[in-house]
Design an enzyme around this catalytic site. Structure first.
Site, PDB file in Angstrom:
ATOM      1  N   LEU A 151      31.721  42.610  47.644  1.00  0.00           N
ATOM      2  CA  LEU A 151      31.779  43.014  46.244  1.00  0.00           C
ATOM      3  C   LEU A 151      32.837  42.158  45.576  1.00  0.00           C
ATOM      4  CD1 LEU A 151      31.800  46.940  46.445  1.00  0.00           C
ATOM      5  CD2 LEU A 151      29.872  45.479  45.812  1.00  0.00           C
ATOM      6  N   ASP A 152      32.634  41.825  44.310  1.00  0.00           N
ATOM      7  CA  ASP A 152      33.677  41.127  43.569  1.00  0.00           C
ATOM      8  C   ASP A 152      34.944  41.977  43.545  1.00  0.00           C
ATOM      9  OD1 ASP A 152      31.863  39.146  43.015  1.00  0.00           O
ATOM     10  OD2 ASP A 152      31.476  39.800  40.954  1.00  0.00           O
ATOM     11  N   LYS A 153      36.077  41.314  43.468  1.00  0.00           N
ATOM     12  CA  LYS A 153      37.357  42.015  43.404  1.00  0.00           C
ATOM     13  C   LYS A 153      37.371  43.027  42.264  1.00  0.00           C
ATOM     14  CE  LYS A 153      42.315  41.110  42.730  1.00  0.00           C
ATOM     15  NZ  LYS A 153      43.344  40.056  42.536  1.00  0.00           N
ATOM     16  N   ARG A 257      26.669  40.093  36.544  1.00  0.00           N
ATOM     17  CA  ARG A 257      27.562  39.712  35.447  1.00  0.00           C
ATOM     18  C   ARG A 257      26.962  38.584  34.614  1.00  0.00           C
ATOM     19  NH1 ARG A 257      33.191  39.229  38.756  1.00  0.00           N
ATOM     20  NH2 ARG A 257      34.047  38.855  36.657  1.00  0.00           N
TER      21      ARG A 257
END
Length: 331
Positions: A151-153, A257
């Site tokens: 997962l993205d930060k 995103r």
């Protein structure tokens, strides 16, 4: 091979040195199935991702005597040529803290945790440690803890970790063959058109001059693009925002995103592809009656997959974090 990855301070400089000698590292069971860049991050402790990508692109890193790319998957017994790398001296860094995360599901094969926003899943690229390193410190008795996916930060929510090599392989096979269901909650700017339910736009991943990953949408048929499919459903419409359920059919970097921003509706708080002025207004409490919101509103809320040992379907859910739920109440 499980090592704590510590990135050096931004001001430090690094480069390929003429010595010491080149190393030839044989991939063991613990590293089989990893991407080459992640393998190098563990092998070259403290090396920034920009350096790792540079030595891979230049051909200094070889796999079985042949050139490879950063996303090459390594197999048991592969021989990796690791060039000599000199890292500038660094001050002593704090040890990785031991930390447990909220457990959504756990058995002897796998662990599912609820990752908070702002925490990287692993160390590297300017981050000294992430979820996996902290879990390993908190569970020294665990024989194996490996990330199944990422997962993205900035993204919160469900994160799977394998506790056995067989579970890691089986689950990664499911993710690669798109046999899993991953659904995210996303709050976007503007009124999302209800008829827009499928985004089928190719994406191209590239590196900035600083070695940071970025993704852009490209025209259909573009040679550098990879087909990327996102399914979108409106959950709730507000005056100037829309809450969406987003399911990804492909797992590209930053896919949600970039796809949502490409459609003209970036995610609230997205610091890479969003509305930067509006993000600042939210963070300062200027966007809505003094209510501050200083993160990206993207949450991995549901994950469906088959259990790697039993084959039984599993569906895990994570409720919206408190700050996201409170924001919706204010809206």
């Amino acid at each position: 091979m499980q090592q704590i990855i510590r990135a050096k301070p931004p001001a430090a400089r690094s480069g390929v040195a003429p010595g010491p000698a080149v190393r030839h590292v044989v991939v063991d069971e613990a590293s089989a199935g990893q991407r080459l860049d992640n393998f190098l991050a563990k092998t070259l402790k403290g090396a920034p991702k920009s350096l790792i990508y540079r030595i891979v692109r230049s051909g200094e890193v070889r796999v079985n005597k042949g050139r490879a790319t950063a996303d090459t998957r390594l197999a048991l017994g592969d021989e990796v040529r690791v060039p000599p790398v000199r890292l500038a001296a660094r001050g002593e860094q704090a040890l990785t803290p031991a930390r447990e995360f909220p457990v959504v599901y756990e058995d002897e094969h796998l662990l599912a945790v609820d990752k908070p926003a702002g925490v990287a899943v692993h160390g590297g690229s300017g981050v000294s440690f992430g979820v996996i390193e902290q879990l390993r410190r908190a569970r020294p008795q665990a024989r194996m803890l490996e990330l199944v996916h990422r997962l993205d930060k900035e993204t919160s929510g469900l994160l799977l970790i394998a506790k056995k090599r067989s579970a890691l392989t089986a689950l990664q096979d499911q993710f690669r063959s798109r046999e899993t269901g991953k659904t995210y909650a996303a709050l976007v700017i503007g009124a999302w058109p209800a008829h827009k339910k499928v985004i089928d736009v190719p994406l191209h991943k590239y590196l900035t001059g600083e070695g940071e990953r970025r993704v852009r949408a490209v025209a259909p048929g573009a040679e550098e693009g990879r087909r990327s499919i996102t399914l979108v459903q409106v959950v709730q419409a507000f005056a100037d925002y829309t809450l969406l359920d987003v399911t990804i059919k492909t797992g590209r970097t930053h896919q949600i995103r970039v796809h949502l921003a490409h459609e003209g509706h970036p995610i609230v708080g997205d610091d890479k592809y969003g509305d930067f002025a509006l993000n600042r207004a939210w963070a300062r409490g200027q966007a809505l009656a003094g209510h501050r919101f200083a993160r990206m509103f993207l949450h991995a809320r549901r994950l469906r997959f088959d259990h790697p040992a039993t084959g039984q379907p599993l569906e895990l859910e994570s409720p919206l974090p408190r700050e996201c739920a409170e924001l919706l109440q204010h809206l």
